[in-house]
Every structure is written in structure tokens, then in C-alpha cells.
Design a protein around this motif. Sequence first.
Motif, mmCIF file in Angstrom:
data_model
loop_
_atom_site.group_PDB
_atom_site.id
_atom_site.type_symbol
_atom_site.label_atom_id
_atom_site.label_comp_id
_atom_site.label_asym_id
_atom_site.label_seq_id
_atom_site.Cartn_x
_atom_site.Cartn_y
_atom_site.Cartn_z
ATOM 1 N N LYS A 38 5.651 -3.441 9.740
ATOM 2 C CA LYS A 38 6.067 -2.817 8.492
ATOM 3 C C LYS A 38 5.847 -1.306 8.531
ATOM 4 O O LYS A 38 6.645 -0.528 7.992
ATOM 5 C CB LYS A 38 5.301 -3.432 7.315
ATOM 6 N N GLU B 75 1.799 -4.310 5.481
ATOM 7 C CA GLU B 75 2.262 -3.671 4.249
ATOM 8 C C GLU B 75 1.156 -2.868 3.577
ATOM 9 O O GLU B 75 1.408 -1.826 2.965
ATOM 10 C CB GLU B 75 2.783 -4.754 3.293
ATOM 11 N N GLU C 149 8.674 0.312 10.546
ATOM 12 C CA GLU C 149 9.920 0.345 9.779
ATOM 13 C C GLU C 149 9.924 1.528 8.813
ATOM 14 O O GLU C 149 10.903 2.280 8.731
ATOM 15 C CB GLU C 149 10.106 -0.962 9.008
#
Length: 321
Positions: A43, A5, A46
Motif C-alpha cells: 500500500k 495502510e 502504491e
Amino acid sequence: MGTPEFAVANLRGLVEGGYNVVAVVTQPDKPVGRHQDKLQPTKVKEYALEQGLPVLQPVKMKDPEFIEQLKSYNADLQVVTAFRILPEMVWGMPKYGTFNVHASLLPRYRGASPINAAIINGDEETGVTTFFLDHDIDTGKIIHQEKYAIDADANFEQVYNDLAVLGTQVMLQTVDDIIKYGEEIPAMDQPATELEEKYLYAHKINKEDCEIDWKKSAKEVHDFVRGLYDRGTWTTVTDGNNEQIIKIWATKIGPETELPAGKFFRDKKHLYVATGKGSVELTEVQPAGKKRMQGIAFMNGVRDVEALKTLPNLPSRGEES
């Protein structure tokens, strides 16, 4: 180039800032589930797919097919955040080089876990550094640094989130300066240092590194717990008949006590463990096989808190934490 993240924040900053992101490189999808039969994307992947960006996921960074793919995008610059070690054939490819966004004030805390290390060691400040990659890990020329004050009770999650925001700001400033100055961008060598190893290198953290050493002071234990909030610290507890491993997610500094390190004690609303100097209150714990709970809830489920004590640390853990 990035995975977690923290790296998404940087990628989002580039995309929303209107920069021409030609491709994204991240780790291969990871098997998850009881039977390891499902693949979970990173992440970064995505977010990249949501934005319609090409995604490369090499298993080996020297894979000839990956190298050719990367060359085909003809990038002027590569930005790396929380990724992996790159060979020179990768970091040396772009015209303006490759820079890394690192969550510490280099040369302090080179390595894999700089945020954890800063909190565990009780530092009052850390920050973000951008630097050009070279042959050694986290030793390249510094482009920009920004400091960040660590609150005395801030845990890993809080510092991580704040540094992700600060890191994006510093990263964008670095990109803009490279656009402005090109190959003439000011960058300075990292200062020579005589830092102790625990301040110089932030090594990858394993499960055994997360065991609490109750012989340390209350502040050291508290810093250790909040510094490992992303994975949880643990200790082995016995009441004389049974043993269990419990995870300890959050603590507070407790009252002074003459009890031996590792001994539990209580009052009406609080559960404490004695340390080498003082004590800590257990505010959030997780017994084996159960969900996280407040310390008082755990205490209410124990027949005799006074009989509880922690077992000595694993021999393999040594003195490092």
C-alpha cells in the motif's frame, strides 16, 4: 519506511503537510494469485508512486547497493511505521536519527501486533508512541505518547483506523519538534517494567494462534474475536458425523448457561456457544468454502443445532491465545 495502510496514513501526512520526502522504503512486491504469478505492491508503494516519490524495496536491509542508494538521498531524518527490524547502519544513518511510530503505550506491547494484543487482553486504553530506534526492539527513548480509549465492543478494524489517524498527528508533532530542537529534542528512557509477557510483548500472530479456546469466559472469547478481526478466529465444529472448520468474525456476550464449554444452543433468532463462564452469540460466521454470513443464516442451514459442539483445541496451541 513502512508497508501497510497504517503507514500510508503517516506518509500522506508528510506529503500533504509539505515536508520534503526524498524517498520511500517498503517491502518487495508480494507474489499473489493461485499460481503466485502476479506481483502485488505494498500500500505504501502504491501511494508513493501516485505522488511521484522514489521507492526502494530491499530484500535485505544490509544489501550494499541499498545502503548506497539510501545514503545518496542524504536524509536528515527517517520515519518508520509498521516496517521491519533495521540494522544500525540504516537507523543510525541520518543526522537526526530514525524514529518509529508504534501503536501502543510503550513499554506495553512491544512487538509485531500491539493493536491485536490490547483488544484481546481487554484493555480499556492504548495509544501511540514515537521513539528513537536503538539496538533492541521497541525499547528506544520515547519522544511523544498519546492515549486512546478503546470502546468495549470495538474490533481491530475500528481501533486500527482510529490509531492511524492519531498516529499521523503524533508523528507530525514529533517531526516538527525535531525540526525545532534538532539533536537537543527532549526524549526520555522507557520506564522499567515488571509487566507479564502477554502485556509486554505482542508477538507475531500465526493461524494456530487464532483458534478460540471455549474454556475461557464469554468476555475473554468476545475480546479474542474482536481483537483478531483483521484475520478471523476459528474453531472446529462437529455434529457427531462430520467436522468442519468455521471462522468466527463477530460475537456478542450471550446469556448465562449451565451447558459445557463449546456446546451450541439457540433461540428463535440467535445462535450461541457456551463458554467456560457464560456464552457468546455468534453474529458473523464463515463456514469452510463459503462467504461470511450472519449467525442466524448459518443456524438455519444446520439440521440439528443441539447436536453441534466444538472440538478440543489443537495441542500445539497450548495455553496462549
